[in-house]
Design an enzyme around this catalytic site. Structure first.
Site, PDB file in Angstrom:
ATOM      1  N   ARG A 125      10.877   0.012  11.477  1.00 40.51           N
ATOM      2  CA  ARG A 125       9.726   0.250  12.337  1.00 40.51           C
ATOM      3  C   ARG A 125       9.745  -0.722  13.510  1.00 40.51           C
ATOM      4  NH1 ARG A 125       4.508   0.610   8.431  1.00 40.51           N
ATOM      5  NH2 ARG A 125       3.603  -0.569  10.158  1.00 40.51           N
ATOM      6  N   ARG A 157      12.224  -4.389   5.515  1.00 48.30           N
ATOM      7  CA  ARG A 157      11.872  -2.998   5.195  1.00 48.30           C
ATOM      8  C   ARG A 157      12.669  -2.005   6.036  1.00 48.30           C
ATOM      9  NH1 ARG A 157       5.754  -1.167   5.426  1.00 48.30           N
ATOM     10  NH2 ARG A 157       5.873  -2.180   7.465  1.00 48.30           N
ATOM     11  N   LYS A 215       0.833  -1.211   0.000  1.00 50.68           N
ATOM     12  CA  LYS A 215       0.000   0.000   0.000  1.00 50.68           C
ATOM     13  C   LYS A 215       0.868   1.262   0.000  1.00 50.68           C
ATOM     14  CE  LYS A 215      -1.924  -1.143   3.965  1.00 50.68           C
ATOM     15  NZ  LYS A 215      -1.201  -2.382   4.329  1.00 50.68           N
ATOM     16  N   ARG A 247     -10.205   0.288   8.592  1.00 46.98           N
ATOM     17  CA  ARG A 247      -9.700  -1.039   8.949  1.00 46.98           C
ATOM     18  C   ARG A 247     -10.702  -1.842   9.754  1.00 46.98           C
ATOM     19  NH1 ARG A 247      -3.923   0.258   8.875  1.00 46.98           N
ATOM     20  NH2 ARG A 247      -2.730  -1.544   9.545  1.00 46.98           N
ATOM     21  N   ARG A 281      -0.415  -8.436  13.879  1.00 45.53           N
ATOM     22  CA  ARG A 281      -0.943  -7.524  12.856  1.00 45.53           C
ATOM     23  C   ARG A 281      -1.774  -8.307  11.833  1.00 45.53           C
ATOM     24  NH1 ARG A 281       4.510  -4.815  11.115  1.00 45.53           N
ATOM     25  NH2 ARG A 281       3.253  -3.709   9.562  1.00 45.53           N
TER      26      ARG A 281
HETATM   27  P1  AP5 Z   1       4.901  -1.389   1.989  1.00 43.99           P
HETATM   28  O1  AP5 Z   1       4.396  -0.828   0.703  1.00 43.99           O
HETATM   29  O2  AP5 Z   1       5.630  -0.486   2.899  1.00 43.99           O
HETATM   30  O3  AP5 Z   1       3.716  -2.169   2.754  1.00 43.99           O
HETATM   31  P2  AP5 Z   1       2.332  -1.635   3.331  1.00 43.99           P
HETATM   32  O4  AP5 Z   1       1.224  -2.340   2.616  1.00 43.99           O
HETATM   33  O5  AP5 Z   1       2.291  -0.151   3.354  1.00 43.99           O
HETATM   34  O6  AP5 Z   1       2.416  -2.298   4.775  1.00 43.99           O
HETATM   35  P3  AP5 Z   1       2.423  -1.660   6.242  1.00 43.99           P
HETATM   36  O7  AP5 Z   1       3.233  -2.602   7.069  1.00 43.99           O
HETATM   37  O8  AP5 Z   1       2.798  -0.237   6.244  1.00 43.99           O
HETATM   38  O9  AP5 Z   1       0.897  -1.829   6.573  1.00 43.99           O
HETATM   39  P4  AP5 Z   1       0.229  -1.895   7.936  1.00 43.99           P
HETATM   40  O10 AP5 Z   1      -1.178  -1.864   7.524  1.00 43.99           O
HETATM   41  O11 AP5 Z   1       0.621  -3.039   8.787  1.00 43.99           O
HETATM   42  O12 AP5 Z   1       0.814  -0.621   8.723  1.00 43.99           O
HETATM   43  P5  AP5 Z   1       0.215   0.814   9.014  1.00 43.99           P
HETATM   44  O13 AP5 Z   1       1.343   1.756   9.014  1.00 43.99           O
HETATM   45  O14 AP5 Z   1      -0.975   1.093   8.188  1.00 43.99           O
HETATM   46  O15 AP5 Z   1       5.836  -2.652   1.617  1.00 43.99           O
HETATM   47  C1  AP5 Z   1       6.494  -3.417   2.601  1.00 43.99           C
HETATM   48  C2  AP5 Z   1       7.904  -3.776   2.148  1.00 43.99           C
HETATM   49  O16 AP5 Z   1       7.841  -4.608   0.985  1.00 43.99           O
HETATM   50  C3  AP5 Z   1       8.772  -2.552   1.768  1.00 43.99           C
HETATM   51  O17 AP5 Z   1      10.079  -2.783   2.180  1.00 43.99           O
HETATM   52  C4  AP5 Z   1       8.670  -2.524   0.223  1.00 43.99           C
HETATM   53  O18 AP5 Z   1       9.860  -1.991  -0.346  1.00 43.99           O
HETATM   54  C5  AP5 Z   1       8.475  -3.977  -0.126  1.00 43.99           C
HETATM   55  N1  AP5 Z   1       7.563  -4.169  -1.267  1.00 43.99           N
HETATM   56  C6  AP5 Z   1       6.432  -3.461  -1.543  1.00 43.99           C
HETATM   57  N2  AP5 Z   1       5.828  -3.950  -2.653  1.00 43.99           N
HETATM   58  C7  AP5 Z   1       6.596  -4.994  -3.076  1.00 43.99           C
HETATM   59  C8  AP5 Z   1       6.487  -5.908  -4.193  1.00 43.99           C
HETATM   60  N3  AP5 Z   1       5.459  -5.821  -5.078  1.00 43.99           N
HETATM   61  N4  AP5 Z   1       7.440  -6.862  -4.330  1.00 43.99           N
HETATM   62  C9  AP5 Z   1       8.477  -6.940  -3.431  1.00 43.99           C
HETATM   63  N5  AP5 Z   1       8.631  -6.088  -2.364  1.00 43.99           N
HETATM   64  C10 AP5 Z   1       7.698  -5.132  -2.199  1.00 43.99           C
HETATM   65  O19 AP5 Z   1      -0.326   0.629  10.525  1.00 43.99           O
HETATM   66  C11 AP5 Z   1       0.539   0.460  11.616  1.00 43.99           C
HETATM   67  C12 AP5 Z   1      -0.262   0.384  12.916  1.00 43.99           C
HETATM   68  O20 AP5 Z   1      -0.975   1.621  13.119  1.00 43.99           O
HETATM   69  C13 AP5 Z   1      -1.361  -0.689  12.976  1.00 43.99           C
HETATM   70  O21 AP5 Z   1      -0.839  -1.934  13.386  1.00 43.99           O
HETATM   71  C14 AP5 Z   1      -2.312  -0.072  14.015  1.00 43.99           C
HETATM   72  O22 AP5 Z   1      -1.841  -0.252  15.332  1.00 43.99           O
HETATM   73  C15 AP5 Z   1      -2.257   1.404  13.694  1.00 43.99           C
HETATM   74  N6  AP5 Z   1      -3.282   1.827  12.725  1.00 43.99           N
HETATM   75  C16 AP5 Z   1      -3.067   2.359  11.487  1.00 43.99           C
HETATM   76  N7  AP5 Z   1      -4.225   2.618  10.862  1.00 43.99           N
HETATM   77  C17 AP5 Z   1      -5.208   2.234  11.708  1.00 43.99           C
HETATM   78  C18 AP5 Z   1      -6.636   2.235  11.621  1.00 43.99           C
HETATM   79  N8  AP5 Z   1      -7.282   2.683  10.521  1.00 43.99           N
HETATM   80  N9  AP5 Z   1      -7.336   1.767  12.690  1.00 43.99           N
HETATM   81  C19 AP5 Z   1      -6.718   1.321  13.789  1.00 43.99           C
HETATM   82  N10 AP5 Z   1      -5.378   1.288  13.936  1.00 43.99           N
HETATM   83  C20 AP5 Z   1      -4.623   1.738  12.903  1.00 43.99           C
HETATM   84 ZN    ZN Z   2       2.279   1.289   4.921  1.00 38.74          ZN
END
Ligand code: AP5
Ligand code: ZN
Length: 213
Positions: free
Chosen positions: A160, A127, A13, A88, A171
């Site tokens: 992170r 990452r 994402k 979410r 997660r």
């Molecule tokens: P990347 O694109 O960074 O992955 P992502 O989908 O953004 O994953 P996240 O880990 O950021 O998602 P998340 O939902 O767990 O975390 P968030 O910050 O939202 O890609 C990952 C890696 O793979 C990178 O190194 C990239 O280079 C590589 N990559 C990407 N695409 C690739 C491909 N096609 N092939 C190979 N490699 C690839 O949330 C964090 C925390 O915040 C949650 O746990 C929760 O506690 C809180 N939170 C956030 N939003 C909410 C909400 N709406 N409600 C409640 N709590 C929330």
């Molecule tokens: Zn992300």
């Protein structure tokens, strides 16, 4: 365009968002990035959110709905936005619909970053991010020019706190239990586009472009 990106941790994402943002001139609203900034700045929001985030659990609906409610009203987001990591839960999705209804708008498309869980540990543990810009790298799949250093600013990269194999399990559990029902919520409205998120980044970008054209 008003877009929602749904997918498990590491599904891409945050990698695809800047590309979509530039192509369609949208604002990128990532609740995870906003929460991490609040935690780093030790704001009241950050202090409330930290414990759940460290454990890989979801932060309460009220906290995240509050930040999105403020963000979508900003003048810079009136042309459209990408919601990355929100909604979410079904409650968040319903509150978002109410919020947009008041503005006379709605979500146009939901991109579902479908991917098998087994691929995600390698993506998450490899990452490295540049905290102030949100740029992310991967030791194997998207290495920076100089290890540990941001290509653009030359500043150090960090990992992170929740990017461990252990926290990833929680997660993923939160994703399957609380977030997968949101896909059903939008499927009923007929606005879901399925992506093959296990493909290479450029191939995922091509699928996004097809879905949005
Ligand atoms: P990347 O694109 O960074 O992955 P992502 O989908 O953004 O994953 P996240 O880990 O950021 O998602 P998340 O939902 O767990 O975390 P968030 O910050 O939202 O890609 C990952 C890696 O793979 C990178 O190194 C990239 O280079 C590589 N990559 C990407 N695409 C690739 C491909 N096609 N092939 C190979 N490699 C690839 O949330 C964090 C925390 O915040 C949650 O746990 C929760 O506690 C809180 N939170 C956030 N939003 C909410 C909400 N709406 N409600 C409640 N709590 C929330
Ligand atoms: Zn992300």
């Amino acid at each position: 365009k008003r877009l929602v990106l749904i997918g498990p941790p590491g599904s891409g994402k945050g990698t695809q968002s800047p590309i979509i943002k530039d192509e369609y001139c949208l604002c990128h609203l990532a609740t995870g990035d906003m929460l991490r900034a609040a935690v780093a700045a030790k704001t009241p929001l950050g202090i409330k959110a930290k414990e759940a985030m460290d454990k890989g659990e979801l932060v309460s609906d009220d906290l995240v709905v509050g930040i999105i409610d403020e963000a979508v009203k900003k003048p810079s987001c009136q042309k459209g936005f990408i919601l990355d990591g929100f909604p979410r839960t079904v409650v968040q999705a319903e509150k978002l619909d109410n919020m947009l209804e008041k503005q006379g708008t709605k979500i146009d498309k939901v991109l579902n970053f479908a991917i098998d869980d087994s691929i995600l540990e390698e993506r998450i543990t490899g990452r490295w991010i540049h905290p102030s810009s949100g740029r992310s790298y991967h030791t194997k799949f998207a290495p920076p020019k100089v290890p540990g250093v941001d290509d653009v600013t030359g500043e150090p990269l960090i990992q992170r706190k929740d990017d461990t194999a252990e926290v990833l399990k929680s997660r993923l559990e939160a994703f399957h239990k609380q977030t997968e029902p949101v896909i059903g919520y939008y499927a009923k409205k007929g606005i879901i586009a399925q992506l093959h998120a296990e493909k290479a980044p450029k191939d995922v970008t091509a699928e996004v472009q097809t879905a949005l054209s």
